[in-house]
Write a protein that holds these residues in place. Structure first.
Motif, PDB file in Angstrom:
ATOM      1  N   ASN A 184       1.872  -5.185  15.241  1.00 45.09           N
ATOM      2  CA  ASN A 184       2.409  -5.783  16.467  1.00 45.09           C
ATOM      3  C   ASN A 184       3.935  -5.789  16.497  1.00 45.09           C
ATOM      4  OD1 ASN A 184      -0.184  -6.339  17.373  1.00 45.09           O
ATOM      5  ND2 ASN A 184      -0.241  -8.346  16.375  1.00 45.09           N
ATOM      6  N   LYS A 185       4.528  -5.201  15.479  1.00 45.78           N
ATOM      7  CA  LYS A 185       5.986  -5.094  15.355  1.00 45.78           C
ATOM      8  C   LYS A 185       6.680  -6.457  15.309  1.00 45.78           C
ATOM      9  CE  LYS A 185       6.289  -0.473  17.330  1.00 45.78           C
ATOM     10  NZ  LYS A 185       7.017   0.442  18.243  1.00 45.78           N
ATOM     11  N   GLN A 186       5.966  -7.447  14.761  1.00 46.90           N
ATOM     12  CA  GLN A 186       6.577  -8.758  14.548  1.00 46.90           C
ATOM     13  C   GLN A 186       7.418  -8.764  13.272  1.00 46.90           C
ATOM     14  OE1 GLN A 186       2.562 -10.576  14.813  1.00 46.90           O
ATOM     15  NE2 GLN A 186       3.500 -12.057  16.209  1.00 46.90           N
ATOM     16  N   ILE A 187       7.089  -7.836  12.372  1.00 51.13           N
ATOM     17  CA  ILE A 187       7.857  -7.675  11.137  1.00 51.13           C
ATOM     18  C   ILE A 187       8.148  -6.195  10.935  1.00 51.13           C
ATOM     19  CG2 ILE A 187       6.918  -9.735   9.991  1.00 51.13           C
ATOM     20  CD1 ILE A 187       4.963  -7.868   8.509  1.00 51.13           C
ATOM     21  N   ASP A 188       9.151  -5.926  10.108  1.00 51.16           N
ATOM     22  CA  ASP A 188       9.480  -4.536   9.788  1.00 51.16           C
ATOM     23  C   ASP A 188       8.725  -4.044   8.561  1.00 51.16           C
ATOM     24  OD1 ASP A 188      11.634  -3.999  11.799  1.00 51.16           O
ATOM     25  OD2 ASP A 188      12.599  -5.677  10.757  1.00 51.16           O
ATOM     26  N   GLY A 189       8.286  -4.998   7.724  1.00 56.52           N
ATOM     27  CA  GLY A 189       7.571  -4.588   6.523  1.00 56.52           C
ATOM     28  C   GLY A 189       7.011  -5.787   5.776  1.00 56.52           C
ATOM     29  N   PHE A 190       6.261  -5.486   4.716  1.00 58.38           N
ATOM     30  CA  PHE A 190       5.735  -6.570   3.889  1.00 58.38           C
ATOM     31  C   PHE A 190       5.691  -6.129   2.429  1.00 58.38           C
ATOM     32  CE2 PHE A 190       1.904  -4.228   5.191  1.00 58.38           C
ATOM     33  CZ  PHE A 190       1.147  -4.174   4.027  1.00 58.38           C
ATOM     34  N   VAL A 191       5.595  -7.122   1.560  1.00 58.62           N
ATOM     35  CA  VAL A 191       5.536  -6.889   0.126  1.00 58.62           C
ATOM     36  C   VAL A 191       4.195  -7.403  -0.384  1.00 58.62           C
ATOM     37  CG1 VAL A 191       6.600  -7.368  -2.114  1.00 58.62           C
ATOM     38  CG2 VAL A 191       8.038  -7.176  -0.062  1.00 58.62           C
ATOM     39  N   THR A 192       3.530  -6.608  -1.180  1.00 57.57           N
ATOM     40  CA  THR A 192       2.252  -7.051  -1.738  1.00 57.57           C
ATOM     41  C   THR A 192       2.105  -6.498  -3.146  1.00 57.57           C
ATOM     42  OG1 THR A 192      -0.138  -7.168  -1.335  1.00 57.57           O
ATOM     43  CG2 THR A 192       0.933  -5.075  -0.859  1.00 57.57           C
ATOM     44  N   ALA A 193       1.372  -7.207  -3.982  1.00 56.00           N
ATOM     45  CA  ALA A 193       1.101  -6.762  -5.348  1.00 56.00           C
ATOM     46  C   ALA A 193      -0.396  -6.753  -5.580  1.00 56.00           C
ATOM     47  CB  ALA A 193       1.782  -7.681  -6.356  1.00 56.00           C
ATOM     48  N   GLY A 194      -0.890  -5.681  -6.119  1.00 54.36           N
ATOM     49  CA  GLY A 194      -2.316  -5.578  -6.412  1.00 54.36           C
ATOM     50  C   GLY A 194      -2.589  -4.217  -7.015  1.00 54.36           C
ATOM     51  N   SER A 195      -3.789  -4.019  -7.499  1.00 56.07           N
ATOM     52  CA  SER A 195      -4.141  -2.713  -8.038  1.00 56.07           C
ATOM     53  C   SER A 195      -4.096  -1.697  -6.908  1.00 56.07           C
ATOM     54  CB  SER A 195      -5.552  -2.773  -8.632  1.00 56.07           C
ATOM     55  OG  SER A 195      -6.454  -3.265  -7.659  1.00 56.07           O
ATOM     56  N   TYR A 196      -3.610  -0.498  -7.221  1.00 53.94           N
ATOM     57  CA  TYR A 196      -3.588   0.509  -6.159  1.00 53.94           C
ATOM     58  C   TYR A 196      -4.824   1.392  -6.250  1.00 53.94           C
ATOM     59  CZ  TYR A 196      -2.206   4.369  -9.300  1.00 53.94           C
ATOM     60  OH  TYR A 196      -2.182   5.338 -10.286  1.00 53.94           O
ATOM     61  N   PRO A 197      -5.331   1.872  -5.112  1.00 50.95           N
ATOM     62  CA  PRO A 197      -4.864   1.612  -3.747  1.00 50.95           C
ATOM     63  C   PRO A 197      -5.238   0.211  -3.278  1.00 50.95           C
ATOM     64  CG  PRO A 197      -6.808   3.016  -3.718  1.00 50.95           C
ATOM     65  CD  PRO A 197      -6.442   2.851  -5.164  1.00 50.95           C
ATOM     66  N   ALA A 198      -4.251  -0.497  -2.757  1.00 53.29           N
ATOM     67  CA  ALA A 198      -4.436  -1.879  -2.307  1.00 53.29           C
ATOM     68  C   ALA A 198      -5.083  -1.882  -0.921  1.00 53.29           C
ATOM     69  CB  ALA A 198      -3.092  -2.593  -2.259  1.00 53.29           C
ATOM     70  N   PRO A 199      -6.126  -2.693  -0.712  1.00 50.82           N
ATOM     71  CA  PRO A 199      -6.837  -2.702   0.577  1.00 50.82           C
ATOM     72  C   PRO A 199      -5.943  -2.960   1.785  1.00 50.82           C
ATOM     73  CG  PRO A 199      -8.123  -3.859  -1.068  1.00 50.82           C
ATOM     74  CD  PRO A 199      -6.788  -3.561  -1.706  1.00 50.82           C
ATOM     75  N   ASN A 200      -4.981  -3.908   1.661  1.00 52.28           N
ATOM     76  CA  ASN A 200      -4.144  -4.198   2.832  1.00 52.28           C
ATOM     77  C   ASN A 200      -3.181  -3.053   3.135  1.00 52.28           C
ATOM     78  OD1 ASN A 200      -2.679  -4.791   0.513  1.00 52.28           O
ATOM     79  ND2 ASN A 200      -1.855  -6.725   1.275  1.00 52.28           N
TER      80      ASN A 200
END
Length: 318
Positions: A184-200
């Motif tokens: 929705n272009k409310q943010i430019d990006g996000f940070v996430t940590a998890g095993s890759y490939p990460a579902p989100n």
């Protein structure tokens, strides 16, 4: 006479049942919260061990509130207790430092590693139309890093390390809102940590054009984390390798576990790794090179397998 034969037959059945039960080894595997990727990994490991051992080893998955709890319980649980944690936390427990300050217990010195599992991998995901190509481009952008997680604390740390602490606007939202907010272009990006490939990240890349930021070798060194490469093609539209950081995670037991059980578990894990990777891609990133990430000692039973398999183990791990 017929009654006597019936009793004898029943007794024989009970004896056979008892023999079968006694031949079965039961293991408790404690990892993470129900519904998390690491809990699902535990389920996959349990199925793999059952298959490889032809049902002789049964692994029961137990929910956990986190790695600190996993390590703490190793001092009081039975011999067939397996748990997952970053290696650094084992070092903390053995040195009575960090979250284990003033909680010294000599039994922590009995912790021994079995095998590595997928690492917690840092992902910096930005909309392609945001124009962000490198960390320096994040200045003036809106980023969601979440709250209270490893990824959130690491994301905040990296922004400060790279001189962006007061130059990036942080969205006050939970990480589970990240993909929708990005689309929705409310943010430019996000940070996430998890095993890759990460579902989100898979979801974000499938629904729109995104870019995963790579870290330079200098930036990786500054983080004091382990270097990791997410291969090109891991996510939709990812045309090149992404160099990032990770927090290794390892499955541990203690010296209370027999060498034979530790050997069987370790052999089962590696013999089934390819099969697990075929249905759950996060296992593709696990290989023998990750043994180097293990701090401290490896269980003698696991060492027997690594010697047979000719997998490299350091002298300090023996």
């Amino acid at each position: 006479m017929k009654h006597r034969l019936s009793f004898l037959a029943a007794g024989l059945c009970l004896a056979l049942g008892a023999t079968h039960a006694s031949a079965q080894t039961r293991v408790t595997y404690k990892s993470a919260k129900t519904g998390s990727s690491y809990y699902q990994m535990g389920v996959e490991i349990a199925e793999a061990v059952k298959t490889a051992s032809e049902g002789k080893i049964i692994v029961t998955i137990e929910e956990s509130q986190g790695s600190v709890q996993n390590v703490a319980e190793s001092a009081t649980r039975g011999g067939n207790y397996v748990f997952t944690t970053p290696p650094a936390l084992v070092g903390n427990a053995q040195a009575a430092s960090g979250p284990f300050k003033d909680k010294a217990n000599p039994k922590f010195n009995n912790i021994r590693a079995l095998f590595p599992i997928p690492s917690l991998t840092m992902h910096f995901v930005v909309r392609e139309d945001s124009g962000v190509k490198a960390f320096s481009d994040l200045a003036g952008k809106n980023l969601l890093i979440g709250k209270g997680s490893f990824g959130a604390s690491e994301g905040a740390k990296y922004l400060e390390l790279f001189g962006l602490k007061d130059k990036v606007s942080l969205s006050n939202a939970e990480l589970n809102n990240a993909v929708a907010a990005l689309k929705n272009k409310q943010i430019d990006g996000f940070v996430t940590a998890g095993s890759y490939p990460a579902p989100n990240v898979i979801e974000a890349a499938a629904g729109s054009s995104v870019t995963l930021l790579s870290l330079s070798e200098e930036q990786i060194k500054a983080t004091s984390r382990t270097r990791l490469v997410i291969p090109a093609g891991t996510y939709s539209g990812q045309k090149t390798d992404v160099v990032t950081t990770s927090l290794p995670v390892v499955a541990y037991a203690t010296t209370d576990m027999s060498d034979d059980t530790a050997y069987a578990l370790t052999k089962a894990f590696w013999s089934q790794r390819d099969r697990m990777a075929a249905s759950a891609p996060w296992w593709k990133g696990v290989n023998g090179d990750m043994l180097a990430n293990i701090e401290g000692k490896i269980h003698p039973g696991a060492l027997r397998y690594y010697t047979e398999a000719k997998m490299a183990v350091g002298d300090q791990q023996r």
